[in-house]
Design a protein around this motif. Structure first.
Motif, PDB file in Angstrom:
ATOM      1  N   ARG A 178       5.619   9.338   9.427  1.00  0.00           N
ATOM      2  CA  ARG A 178       6.460  10.523   9.518  1.00  0.00           C
ATOM      3  C   ARG A 178       7.709  10.345   8.671  1.00  0.00           C
ATOM      4  N   LEU A 179       8.315   9.152   8.742  1.00  0.00           N
ATOM      5  CA  LEU A 179       9.534   8.899   7.991  1.00  0.00           C
ATOM      6  C   LEU A 179       9.273   8.818   6.491  1.00  0.00           C
ATOM      7  N   TRP A 180       8.140   8.192   6.123  1.00  0.00           N
ATOM      8  CA  TRP A 180       7.819   8.016   4.701  1.00  0.00           C
ATOM      9  C   TRP A 180       6.302   8.086   4.558  1.00  0.00           C
ATOM     10  N   PRO A 181       5.720   9.265   4.460  1.00  0.00           N
ATOM     11  CA  PRO A 181       4.266   9.416   4.373  1.00  0.00           C
ATOM     12  C   PRO A 181       3.671   8.607   3.223  1.00  0.00           C
ATOM     13  N   ARG A 182       2.452   8.182   3.383  1.00  0.00           N
ATOM     14  CA  ARG A 182       1.840   7.287   2.402  1.00  0.00           C
ATOM     15  C   ARG A 182       1.734   7.933   1.028  1.00  0.00           C
ATOM     16  N   HIS A 183       1.413   9.223   0.966  1.00  0.00           N
ATOM     17  CA  HIS A 183       1.287   9.853  -0.346  1.00  0.00           C
ATOM     18  C   HIS A 183       2.625   9.868  -1.077  1.00  0.00           C
ATOM     19  N   ARG A 184       3.721   9.961  -0.310  1.00  0.00           N
ATOM     20  CA  ARG A 184       5.041   9.915  -0.938  1.00  0.00           C
ATOM     21  C   ARG A 184       5.396   8.495  -1.369  1.00  0.00           C
ATOM     22  N   ARG A 185       4.950   7.522  -0.581  1.00  0.00           N
ATOM     23  CA  ARG A 185       5.184   6.131  -0.968  1.00  0.00           C
ATOM     24  C   ARG A 185       4.490   5.825  -2.291  1.00  0.00           C
ATOM     25  N   LEU A 186       3.235   6.259  -2.399  1.00  0.00           N
ATOM     26  CA  LEU A 186       2.487   5.996  -3.627  1.00  0.00           C
ATOM     27  C   LEU A 186       3.106   6.730  -4.820  1.00  0.00           C
ATOM     28  N   ALA A 187       3.549   7.966  -4.585  1.00  0.00           N
ATOM     29  CA  ALA A 187       4.178   8.723  -5.664  1.00  0.00           C
ATOM     30  C   ALA A 187       5.474   8.055  -6.109  1.00  0.00           C
ATOM     31  N   ALA A 188       6.261   7.570  -5.143  1.00  0.00           N
ATOM     32  CA  ALA A 188       7.519   6.903  -5.483  1.00  0.00           C
ATOM     33  C   ALA A 188       7.268   5.644  -6.286  1.00  0.00           C
ATOM     34  N   ALA A 189       6.230   4.892  -5.933  1.00  0.00           N
ATOM     35  CA  ALA A 189       5.922   3.653  -6.648  1.00  0.00           C
ATOM     36  C   ALA A 189       5.471   3.942  -8.076  1.00  0.00           C
ATOM     37  N   SER A 190       4.721   5.053  -8.274  1.00  0.00           N
ATOM     38  CA  SER A 190       4.258   5.375  -9.624  1.00  0.00           C
ATOM     39  C   SER A 190       5.387   5.888 -10.509  1.00  0.00           C
ATOM     40  N   GLU A 191       6.344   6.602  -9.882  1.00  0.00           N
ATOM     41  CA  GLU A 191       7.466   7.143 -10.654  1.00  0.00           C
ATOM     42  C   GLU A 191       8.532   6.091 -10.927  1.00  0.00           C
ATOM     43  N   ARG A 192       8.711   5.186  -9.990  1.00  0.00           N
ATOM     44  CA  ARG A 192       9.719   4.130 -10.134  1.00  0.00           C
ATOM     45  C   ARG A 192       9.062   2.789  -9.849  1.00  0.00           C
ATOM     46  N   PRO A 193       8.586   2.102 -10.863  1.00  0.00           N
ATOM     47  CA  PRO A 193       7.868   0.840 -10.678  1.00  0.00           C
ATOM     48  C   PRO A 193       8.648  -0.192  -9.858  1.00  0.00           C
ATOM     49  N   MET A 194       9.990  -0.120  -9.890  1.00  0.00           N
ATOM     50  CA  MET A 194      10.758  -1.106  -9.133  1.00  0.00           C
ATOM     51  C   MET A 194      10.567  -0.953  -7.626  1.00  0.00           C
ATOM     52  N   LEU A 195      10.006   0.211  -7.191  1.00  0.00           N
ATOM     53  CA  LEU A 195       9.751   0.419  -5.773  1.00  0.00           C
ATOM     54  C   LEU A 195       8.396  -0.118  -5.331  1.00  0.00           C
ATOM     55  N   ALA A 196       7.621  -0.625  -6.281  1.00  0.00           N
ATOM     56  CA  ALA A 196       6.259  -1.056  -5.954  1.00  0.00           C
ATOM     57  C   ALA A 196       6.252  -2.149  -4.882  1.00  0.00           C
ATOM     58  N   GLN A 197       7.160  -3.108  -5.003  1.00  0.00           N
ATOM     59  CA  GLN A 197       7.195  -4.188  -4.019  1.00  0.00           C
ATOM     60  C   GLN A 197       7.577  -3.674  -2.639  1.00  0.00           C
ATOM     61  N   LEU A 198       8.526  -2.722  -2.619  1.00  0.00           N
ATOM     62  CA  LEU A 198       8.953  -2.159  -1.345  1.00  0.00           C
ATOM     63  C   LEU A 198       7.830  -1.352  -0.702  1.00  0.00           C
TER      64      LEU A 198
END
Length: 412
Positions: A178-198
């Motif tokens: 609810r706080l951070w849906p998985r599809h948004r997590r994946l989108a964030a990682a693809s847009e900002r590679p530095m978020l991949a580890q997080l």
């Protein structure tokens, strides 16, 4: 897993069961090693007794020192692991915030909110739904899959509601998504590679949640045992414990009636009360064993007297129970397309039938029994359907579904 209302002897029952089947060989060297808490090799290990109650008397009863988060040898065949919820939380949160800090140091842009999260102390997230219980369950899972133990007995005492503990992983997974849906997590990682580890760290927690939920309800490897006293409280709570186990799909294998709690050997109604408890357990032909712990003349203050209780717990039998054994059928008069009708049925105890409530949340059916609400994951075909009715025949709960026209594939 041994559960029950507080004060009914859950810890004593779990410890006696762990000792009774350990087959320990008491040699002088082993006894000395047990007193010192010396480590042993995996080949020597047989049974692990886990307690999650920081006030549990188990270590003292077994005559060993309590070493949080480290297995301590009790005998050549039995070890005790006392889990400290706060220590697990602090260590895990420290590891997670180190990932956040590294992400922030590598980022050339401002990442809103992450800096504040990285500064949060472990004690401040203790109220995040399910997080402490999840960490304890994850540690139990890790021991279960380590290959070091033939059998693990979990003393689930010291908690307000053992069922809230057992479902903590599913609650935490729902909160994360609810706080951070998985599809948004994946989108964030693809847009900002530095978020991949997080995002990878968050995904790992989510995967662990799913893995633990599946483990707790797996009847091939887990058996649940409920301990109740011979008193008014035991009679009142037992039907609700059985009903909650049904709706959660837990593999309930036995109910242990502890005659040492609430029973008076001089009271003529004791046997009648025990008989009533047995009738509740064995109602409707449910495949649940009912055993008893009899009173001892001496106080239970050492391992020898725990062993004298002779508690034996039935092993997992691979049979699914309650909602875990739900059957999906298409009704006989079902039509085609959106005119189809389905029924989902499982054995469900309902001590208060009028209190049954049904709701929907995504792919889950929300079932409320006795004030306890639990999400039951629907089969794929029912995720595109809506609930139209429900019926209970005293043994089985049957829920009717019809296709949702907005989601059902249209024939050409």
């Amino acid at each position: 897993m041994v559960i029950g209302p507080g004060g009914t002897g859950v810890s004593v029952t779990a410890a006696s069961a762990a000792l009774g089947r350990s087959g320990a060989r008491r040699t002088g060297g082993t006894r000395d090693a047990a007193r010192s808490g010396s480590p042993v090799t995996a080949n020597d290990r047989d049974t692990l007794l886990i307690t999650i109650d920081r006030h549990a008397p188990t270590a003292a009863l077994l005559g060993v020192y309590r070493q949080p988060d480290e297995p301590v040898m009790v005998s050549s065949r039995l070890h005790l692991l006392s889990l400290d919820r706060l220590e697990l939380l602090e260590r895990t949160w420290s590891e997670f915030t180190s990932v956040l800090s590294e992400t922030l140091s590598r980022s050339k842009v401002t990442l809103p909110g992450l800096g504040a999260v990285a500064d949060i102390a472990a004690g401040e997230i203790a109220t995040l739904p399910g997080v402490e219980d999840f960490l304890v369950l994850r540690r139990i899972r890790d021991e279960a899959i380590s290959g070091q133990w033939r059998r693990i007995v979990v003393d689930v005492s010291g908690l307000g509601d053992p069922f809230e503990f057992l479902r903590a992983s599913s609650v935490l997974s729902q909160t994360l998504n609810r706080l951070w849906p998985r599809h948004r997590r994946l989108a964030a990682a693809s847009e900002r590679p530095m978020l991949a580890q997080l995002t990878g760290a968050v995904d790992a927690i989510d995967r662990d949640c799913v893995d633990i939920t599946e483990l707790v309800t797996d009847p091939h490897v887990v058996a649940v045992h409920v301990v109740v006293g011979v008193d008014d409280r035991g009679e009142r709570l037992l039907p609700h414990f059985l009903a909650t186990a049904d709706v959660m799909g837990l593999a309930l294998r036995s109910v242990v009636v502890n005659r040492g709690v609430g029973a008076d050997r001089a009271h003529s109604g004791c046997e009648e009360r025990v008989a009533r408890l047995r009738s509740v357990v064995q109602a409707d032909g449910a495949d649940v064993e009912c055993t008893e712990i009899h009173l001892l003349d001496d106080a239970i203050d050492r391992a020898a007297r725990l062993r004298k209780l002779g508690v034996g717990l039935p092993a997992p039998n691979g049979r699914s129970y309650g909602s875990g054994a739900a059957q999906l059928t298409e009704t006989a008069d079902s039509g085609v397309g959106t005119s189809r009708a389905y029924e989902l049925t499982w054995r469900q105890r309902l001590p208060d039938p009028d209190g049954l409530q049904l709701g929907r949340s995504g792919d889950d059916l929300l079932v409320t029994v006795g004030g306890f609400r639990h999400p039951v994951r629907l089969p794929s075909v029912l995720r595109r359907c809506v609930v139209v009715d429900a019926a209970w025949d005293g043994v089985h709960l049957t829920i009717g579904f019809v296709p949702d026209p907005g989601l059902w594939p249209q024939s050409r």
